[in-house]
Design a protein around this motif. Structure first.
Motif, PDB file in Angstrom:
ATOM      1  N   TYR A 115      22.317 -39.560  23.289  1.00 31.93           N
ATOM      2  CA  TYR A 115      22.409 -40.345  24.515  1.00 31.93           C
ATOM      3  C   TYR A 115      23.525 -41.366  24.325  1.00 31.93           C
ATOM      4  CZ  TYR A 115      17.898 -38.832  26.567  1.00 31.93           C
ATOM      5  OH  TYR A 115      16.861 -38.128  27.140  1.00 31.93           O
ATOM      6  N   ALA A 116      24.500 -41.356  25.224  1.00 35.08           N
ATOM      7  CA  ALA A 116      25.624 -42.287  25.169  1.00 35.08           C
ATOM      8  C   ALA A 116      25.438 -43.357  26.238  1.00 35.08           C
ATOM      9  CB  ALA A 116      26.936 -41.550  25.393  1.00 35.08           C
ATOM     10  N   ARG A 117      25.674 -44.585  25.852  1.00 32.46           N
ATOM     11  CA  ARG A 117      25.551 -45.696  26.797  1.00 32.46           C
ATOM     12  C   ARG A 117      26.937 -46.088  27.264  1.00 32.46           C
ATOM     13  NH1 ARG A 117      24.909 -51.782  25.741  1.00 32.46           N
ATOM     14  NH2 ARG A 117      26.124 -51.048  23.995  1.00 32.46           N
ATOM     15  N   GLY A 118      27.063 -46.285  28.562  1.00 29.31           N
ATOM     16  CA  GLY A 118      28.318 -46.784  29.108  1.00 29.31           C
ATOM     17  C   GLY A 118      28.397 -48.276  28.895  1.00 29.31           C
ATOM     18  N   THR A 119      29.415 -48.762  28.208  1.00 22.97           N
ATOM     19  CA  THR A 119      29.506 -50.199  27.950  1.00 22.97           C
ATOM     20  C   THR A 119      30.021 -50.956  29.163  1.00 22.97           C
ATOM     21  OG1 THR A 119      31.684 -49.924  26.969  1.00 22.97           O
ATOM     22  CG2 THR A 119      29.800 -49.950  25.470  1.00 22.97           C
ATOM     23  N   GLY A 120      30.661 -50.269  30.074  1.00 22.58           N
ATOM     24  CA  GLY A 120      31.094 -50.913  31.312  1.00 22.58           C
ATOM     25  C   GLY A 120      29.984 -50.894  32.354  1.00 22.58           C
ATOM     26  N   THR A 121      28.928 -50.158  32.073  1.00 22.43           N
ATOM     27  CA  THR A 121      27.784 -50.049  32.972  1.00 22.43           C
ATOM     28  C   THR A 121      26.515 -50.055  32.119  1.00 22.43           C
ATOM     29  OG1 THR A 121      27.617 -47.646  32.832  1.00 22.43           O
ATOM     30  CG2 THR A 121      29.125 -48.520  34.482  1.00 22.43           C
ATOM     31  N   PRO A 122      25.363 -50.321  32.714  1.00 20.47           N
ATOM     32  CA  PRO A 122      24.126 -50.302  31.930  1.00 20.47           C
ATOM     33  C   PRO A 122      23.509 -48.905  31.846  1.00 20.47           C
ATOM     34  CG  PRO A 122      23.665 -51.064  34.143  1.00 20.47           C
ATOM     35  CD  PRO A 122      25.158 -50.830  34.069  1.00 20.47           C
ATOM     36  N   PHE A 123      24.229 -47.875  32.221  1.00 19.74           N
ATOM     37  CA  PHE A 123      23.656 -46.542  32.340  1.00 19.74           C
ATOM     38  C   PHE A 123      23.767 -45.741  31.054  1.00 19.74           C
ATOM     39  CE2 PHE A 123      25.515 -47.699  36.527  1.00 19.74           C
ATOM     40  CZ  PHE A 123      24.320 -48.146  37.089  1.00 19.74           C
ATOM     41  N   VAL A 124      22.837 -44.804  30.885  1.00 19.82           N
ATOM     42  CA  VAL A 124      22.790 -43.951  29.703  1.00 19.82           C
ATOM     43  C   VAL A 124      22.924 -42.499  30.152  1.00 19.82           C
ATOM     44  CG1 VAL A 124      21.357 -43.193  27.772  1.00 19.82           C
ATOM     45  CG2 VAL A 124      21.384 -45.605  28.437  1.00 19.82           C
ATOM     46  N   PHE A 125      23.746 -41.737  29.414  1.00 20.55           N
ATOM     47  CA  PHE A 125      24.003 -40.342  29.751  1.00 20.55           C
ATOM     48  C   PHE A 125      23.718 -39.461  28.543  1.00 20.55           C
ATOM     49  CE2 PHE A 125      26.976 -43.141  31.913  1.00 20.55           C
ATOM     50  CZ  PHE A 125      26.752 -42.823  33.242  1.00 20.55           C
ATOM     51  N   MET A 126      22.993 -38.361  28.737  1.00 22.86           N
ATOM     52  CA  MET A 126      22.805 -37.408  27.651  1.00 22.86           C
ATOM     53  C   MET A 126      24.073 -36.571  27.552  1.00 22.86           C
ATOM     54  SD  MET A 126      19.883 -34.559  26.846  1.00 22.86           S
ATOM     55  CE  MET A 126      20.369 -33.380  28.112  1.00 22.86           C
ATOM     56  N   ILE A 127      24.622 -36.472  26.335  1.00 20.11           N
ATOM     57  CA  ILE A 127      25.831 -35.670  26.167  1.00 20.11           C
ATOM     58  C   ILE A 127      25.584 -34.418  25.333  1.00 20.11           C
ATOM     59  CG2 ILE A 127      27.396 -37.593  26.588  1.00 20.11           C
ATOM     60  CD1 ILE A 127      27.832 -37.823  23.581  1.00 20.11           C
ATOM     61  N   GLY A 128      24.414 -34.331  24.709  1.00 18.96           N
ATOM     62  CA  GLY A 128      24.086 -33.136  23.937  1.00 18.96           C
ATOM     63  C   GLY A 128      22.596 -33.024  23.709  1.00 18.96           C
ATOM     64  N   ARG A 129      22.098 -31.788  23.626  1.00 13.43           N
ATOM     65  CA  ARG A 129      20.678 -31.540  23.376  1.00 13.43           C
ATOM     66  C   ARG A 129      20.527 -30.189  22.702  1.00 13.43           C
ATOM     67  NH1 ARG A 129      16.606 -28.450  25.779  1.00 13.43           N
ATOM     68  NH2 ARG A 129      14.517 -29.256  25.382  1.00 13.43           N
ATOM     69  N   LEU A 133      26.512 -28.991  24.158  1.00 13.89           N
ATOM     70  CA  LEU A 133      27.136 -30.171  24.729  1.00 13.89           C
ATOM     71  C   LEU A 133      26.979 -29.982  26.229  1.00 13.89           C
ATOM     72  CD1 LEU A 133      30.343 -30.453  22.573  1.00 13.89           C
ATOM     73  CD2 LEU A 133      28.405 -32.025  22.606  1.00 13.89           C
ATOM     74  N   VAL A 134      26.324 -30.894  26.883  1.00 19.22           N
ATOM     75  CA  VAL A 134      25.972 -30.682  28.280  1.00 19.22           C
ATOM     76  C   VAL A 134      27.080 -31.143  29.220  1.00 19.22           C
ATOM     77  CG1 VAL A 134      23.490 -30.694  27.866  1.00 19.22           C
ATOM     78  CG2 VAL A 134      24.665 -32.851  28.333  1.00 19.22           C
ATOM     79  N   GLU A 135      26.887 -30.855  30.493  1.00 16.64           N
ATOM     80  CA  GLU A 135      27.893 -31.106  31.519  1.00 16.64           C
ATOM     81  C   GLU A 135      28.384 -32.560  31.523  1.00 16.64           C
ATOM     82  OE1 GLU A 135      28.230 -30.535  36.367  1.00 16.64           O
ATOM     83  OE2 GLU A 135      26.428 -29.913  35.320  1.00 16.64           O
ATOM     84  N   GLN A 136      27.468 -33.514  31.293  1.00 15.48           N
ATOM     85  CA  GLN A 136      27.853 -34.924  31.318  1.00 15.48           C
ATOM     86  C   GLN A 136      28.909 -35.238  30.258  1.00 15.48           C
ATOM     87  OE1 GLN A 136      24.672 -33.747  32.964  1.00 15.48           O
ATOM     88  NE2 GLN A 136      23.942 -34.467  31.017  1.00 15.48           N
ATOM     89  N   PHE A 137      28.817 -34.584  29.090  1.00 12.68           N
ATOM     90  CA  PHE A 137      29.800 -34.810  28.030  1.00 12.68           C
ATOM     91  C   PHE A 137      31.203 -34.456  28.516  1.00 12.68           C
ATOM     92  CE2 PHE A 137      32.371 -33.020  24.575  1.00 12.68           C
ATOM     93  CZ  PHE A 137      32.495 -34.141  23.776  1.00 12.68           C
ATOM     94  N   ALA A 187      13.940 -24.590  26.687  1.00 14.43           N
ATOM     95  CA  ALA A 187      15.249 -24.048  26.314  1.00 14.43           C
ATOM     96  C   ALA A 187      16.364 -24.985  26.763  1.00 14.43           C
ATOM     97  CB  ALA A 187      15.439 -22.672  26.946  1.00 14.43           C
ATOM     98  N   THR A 188      17.434 -25.018  25.983  1.00 12.59           N
ATOM     99  CA  THR A 188      18.568 -25.859  26.339  1.00 12.59           C
ATOM    100  C   THR A 188      19.275 -25.308  27.572  1.00 12.59           C
ATOM    101  OG1 THR A 188      19.967 -24.663  24.788  1.00 12.59           O
ATOM    102  CG2 THR A 188      18.939 -26.666  23.977  1.00 12.59           C
ATOM    103  N   ASN A 189      19.923 -26.204  28.311  1.00 11.97           N
ATOM    104  CA  ASN A 189      20.587 -25.836  29.549  1.00 11.97           C
ATOM    105  C   ASN A 189      21.786 -26.765  29.728  1.00 11.97           C
ATOM    106  OD1 ASN A 189      21.266 -25.933  32.423  1.00 11.97           O
ATOM    107  ND2 ASN A 189      19.431 -24.711  32.738  1.00 11.97           N
ATOM    108  N   ILE A 190      22.923 -26.239  30.065  1.00 14.78           N
ATOM    109  CA  ILE A 190      24.153 -27.016  30.224  1.00 14.78           C
ATOM    110  C   ILE A 190      24.014 -28.089  31.296  1.00 14.78           C
ATOM    111  CG2 ILE A 190      25.270 -25.501  31.921  1.00 14.78           C
ATOM    112  CD1 ILE A 190      27.064 -27.082  28.963  1.00 14.78           C
ATOM    113  N   GLU A 191      23.104 -27.906  32.240  1.00 16.36           N
ATOM    114  CA  GLU A 191      22.915 -28.876  33.322  1.00 16.36           C
ATOM    115  C   GLU A 191      21.795 -29.876  33.041  1.00 16.36           C
ATOM    116  OE1 GLU A 191      22.369 -26.146  36.570  1.00 16.36           O
ATOM    117  OE2 GLU A 191      24.500 -26.230  37.069  1.00 16.36           O
ATOM    118  N   ALA A 192      21.200 -29.832  31.843  1.00 19.64           N
ATOM    119  CA  ALA A 192      20.139 -30.780  31.502  1.00 19.64           C
ATOM    120  C   ALA A 192      20.700 -32.195  31.499  1.00 19.64           C
ATOM    121  CB  ALA A 192      19.538 -30.439  30.147  1.00 19.64           C
TER     122      ALA A 192
END
Length: 183
Positions: A161-175, A32-36, A99-104
């Motif tokens: 990838y999670a999409r913000g419904t209040g914004t058009p932006f997409v954030f990766m929350i896990g990899r 679960l990456v930093e954005q999550f 390799a996976t990285n928490i800051e990805a």
């Protein structure tokens, strides 16, 4: 009392008749990456907002890229139920074996929607009902991918990838890295 959040993932490959050909089996996810955590903190606390990196790619590395976007606590920033044909969010697959990285901030190489070599058709994302068994609560998020090309597609990475419904932006929350061949 301490609780932990666990995420498991698996990839099942079925032939055109629906028969199971290959499976990774359920594998524990380790990233679960930093954005999550940043989005979870905003959604569950008195913090008004946070700057979170989206999946925008400006370079060759997947670490600390993306544009800082403001996420506020009044927006639903965990939209995962992507419709048919939308490979921009929800469960996604990629071909990089980095390799996976928490800051990805994104998958290494996202497999995009389409019917030419190296692409997959993204089916609608769905969720199960919440299942409580003893001391464990489970929610299953499911998405099917169809290979409508002549060649094999070999995903090496799986992401959310999670999409913000209040914004058009997409954030990766896990990899995580999981590998199968989709014929």
């Amino acid at each position: 009392l301490m609780s932990k959040l666990y995420i498991d993932a698996k990839i099942d490959v079925h032939d055109k008749d629906g028969n199971l050909e290959e499976t990774t089996g359920w594998q524990p996810c380790h990233s679960l990456v930093e954005q999550f955590i940043q989005i979870l903190r905003v959604q569950t606390s008195t913090v008004a907002d946070a700057n979170v990196r989206d999946v925008t790619n400006f370079g060759v590395t997947i670490v600390n890229e993306g544009v800082l976007r403001t996420v506020d606590r009044d927006s639903n920033n965990f939209a995962l139920l992507a419709p048919v044909g939308d490979g921009e969010y929800g469960p996604v697959l990629g071909t990089a074996a980095t390799a996976t990285n928490i800051e990805a901030t994104r998958l290494g190489t996202l497999i995009v929607e389409g019917t030419v070599a190296g692409q997959l058709l993204h089916q609608a994302t769905s969720t199960s009902g919440v299942v409580v068994t003893g001391t464990q609560t489970t929610l299953t998020i499911t998405r099917q991918f169809v290979n409508n090309t002549a060649g094999n597609v070999i995903p090496q990475e799986i992401g959310i990838y999670a999409r913000g419904t209040g914004t058009p932006f997409v954030f990766m929350i896990g990899r995580d890295l999981l590998s199968v061949t989709i014929a």
